[in-house]
Design a protein around this motif. Structure first.
Motif, PDB file in Angstrom:
ATOM      1  N   SER A  11      37.956  40.740  54.144  1.00  0.00           N
ATOM      2  CA  SER A  11      37.564  40.454  52.815  1.00  0.00           C
ATOM      3  C   SER A  11      37.456  38.887  52.798  1.00  0.00           C
ATOM      4  O   SER A  11      37.701  38.034  53.751  1.00  0.00           O
ATOM      5  CB  SER A  11      38.736  40.832  51.791  1.00  0.00           C
TER       6      SER A  11
ATOM      7  N   LEU B 183      33.056  40.101  50.619  1.00  0.00           N
ATOM      8  CA  LEU B 183      33.485  40.974  49.317  1.00  0.00           C
ATOM      9  C   LEU B 183      35.040  40.484  49.120  1.00  0.00           C
ATOM     10  O   LEU B 183      35.929  40.142  50.013  1.00  0.00           O
ATOM     11  CB  LEU B 183      33.325  42.354  49.565  1.00  0.00           C
ATOM     12  N   SER B 184      35.389  40.622  48.059  1.00  0.00           N
ATOM     13  CA  SER B 184      36.900  40.548  47.702  1.00  0.00           C
ATOM     14  C   SER B 184      37.540  41.735  48.044  1.00  0.00           C
ATOM     15  O   SER B 184      36.960  42.834  48.288  1.00  0.00           O
ATOM     16  CB  SER B 184      37.139  40.193  46.062  1.00  0.00           C
TER      17      SER B 184
ATOM     18  N   THR C 213      39.099  43.801  46.355  1.00  0.00           N
ATOM     19  CA  THR C 213      38.767  44.679  45.215  1.00  0.00           C
ATOM     20  C   THR C 213      37.302  45.229  45.461  1.00  0.00           C
ATOM     21  O   THR C 213      37.173  46.492  45.575  1.00  0.00           O
ATOM     22  CB  THR C 213      38.779  44.334  43.839  1.00  0.00           C
ATOM     23  N   GLU C 214      36.346  44.232  45.884  1.00  0.00           N
ATOM     24  CA  GLU C 214      35.151  44.819  45.992  1.00  0.00           C
ATOM     25  C   GLU C 214      35.095  45.575  47.087  1.00  0.00           C
ATOM     26  O   GLU C 214      34.417  46.667  47.217  1.00  0.00           O
ATOM     27  CB  GLU C 214      34.109  43.586  46.003  1.00  0.00           C
TER      28      GLU C 214
ATOM     29  N   ASN D 295      36.454  49.307  46.718  1.00  0.00           N
ATOM     30  CA  ASN D 295      35.402  49.885  45.798  1.00  0.00           C
ATOM     31  C   ASN D 295      34.310  50.347  46.582  1.00  0.00           C
ATOM     32  O   ASN D 295      33.572  51.455  46.415  1.00  0.00           O
ATOM     33  CB  ASN D 295      34.971  49.008  44.450  1.00  0.00           C
ATOM     34  N   MET D 296      33.647  49.485  47.374  1.00  0.00           N
ATOM     35  CA  MET D 296      32.602  49.819  48.308  1.00  0.00           C
ATOM     36  C   MET D 296      32.883  50.831  49.090  1.00  0.00           C
ATOM     37  O   MET D 296      32.219  51.926  49.520  1.00  0.00           O
ATOM     38  CB  MET D 296      31.897  48.415  48.985  1.00  0.00           C
TER      39      MET D 296
END
Ligand code: AMP
Ligand code: MN
Ligand code: MN
Ligand code: MN
Length: 283
Positions: free
Chosen positions: A16, A23-24, A26-27, A30-31
């Protein structure tokens, strides 16, 4: 009839923005959820800083988040990456060890910038590259990004090849953590140590034998059998190493960014059935 390919629901090696991922936390989580990953480990380079955010995001989308890290180690004068899985990120020995690695990363970044500047590449770029890394651990990938942006090459791969690997102007040999100490931090923190992407080191059979014998002797528990950029032959070889050295097998994409198609989330094949899954250590 359309053949349905079985995919692994585990991905135990991902990055991350806490290191060199795009991506963070969180991202990323979620992905992973969108791609039907059920058990995800966040394993940033030499940091656990993304874990809290990842864990909170995982709770919301029903992902089993395994706290992890990818430690930089040196053994026999070569760099090897060891993934620690199911670690307690608050463990004092692990925290102290990681702090030492972070200091080495910062120092190396200044040395890389100086070496490049000596060759007329970039000038005083250390601060700009640190800004690209932001709150994340600084890595060579951030230098590559800067050098692409400033026209020194068209791809990150090219930049590595021409500037950032051994023998090239921006390469700085670094003595990372000793293999045995890195593994002891992981096990002390209740985790399991996994040798990351074994094929990428390009070792001879004899060198691999020496490495895996040493790795096991100091408490290494697993080896990545399924990796994001493995060919079928790479996976066959890695599976045979797991069998030969009686190491558990791990599955990890080494995901960094949605633009790197070879390391996509949710696309990994399952572990061969005769290999003990690394997650049996904590399930
Ligand atoms: P470092 O740990 O700072 O030496 O940087 C290693 C990171 O750089 C790896 O985790 C990859 O993300 C990236 N990397 C290494 N080699 C290459 C390459 N040939 N092409 C693209 N990225 C690379
Ligand atoms: Mn990386
Ligand atoms: Mn690695
Ligand atoms: Mn990695």
């Amino acid at each position: 009839m359309k053949e349905t390919t079985r995919l692994s629901t585990h991905d135990l090696h991902c990055h991350s923005t806490a290191s060199d991922g795009k991506l963070s936390p969180t991202e990323l989580v979620n992905m992973a959820a969108q791609k039907d990953v059920k058990t995800l480990a966040l394993t940033d380079h030499d940091t656990t800083n993304g874990l809290q955010e990842a864990s909170a995001a995982a709770d919301k989308v029903n992902i089993n988040l395994i706290p992890g890290i990818e430690l930089s180690t040196t053994w026999s004068d070569k760099c090897f990456h060891v993934v620690g899985l199911n670690i307690d990120a608050e463990n004092p020995r692990l925290k102290k060890g990681v702090k030492g690695l972070q200091a080495k990363r910062l120092k190396r970044a200044d040395l890389i910038a100086d070496k490049l500047a000596e060759k007329g590449i970039g000038g005083a770029i250390a601060d700009s590259v640190k800004a690209i890394a932001g709150d994340g651990m600084i890595t060579r990938a951030h230098f590559a990004e800067y050098l692409v942006e400033h026209g020194y090459g068209s791809t990150v791969k090219d930049i590595f090849k021409h500037f950032l690997v051994s023998g090239k102007p921006g390469f700085v040999a670094t003595r990372w953590a000793e293999l045995d100490e890195a593994i002891s931090w992981i096990t002390d923190a209740g985790g399991v140590a996994v040798l990351a992407h074994p094929i990428r080191y390009k070792l001879s059979g004899r060198q691999m034998q020496r490495l895996l014998t040493a790795f096991k002797a100091v408490g290494g528990a697993g080896i990545e059998v399924i990796c994001g950029n493995n060919s079928l032959e790479d996976t066959r070889k890695s599976a045979n190493l797991a069998r030969q050295y009686q190491l558990a097998g791990s599955v990890g994409s080494d995901f960094h960014s949605p633009n790197k198609s070879w390391a996509m989330l949710g696309k990994l094949p399952p572990l061969p059935e005769d290999i003990e899954p690394i997650w049996s250590h904590w399930c």
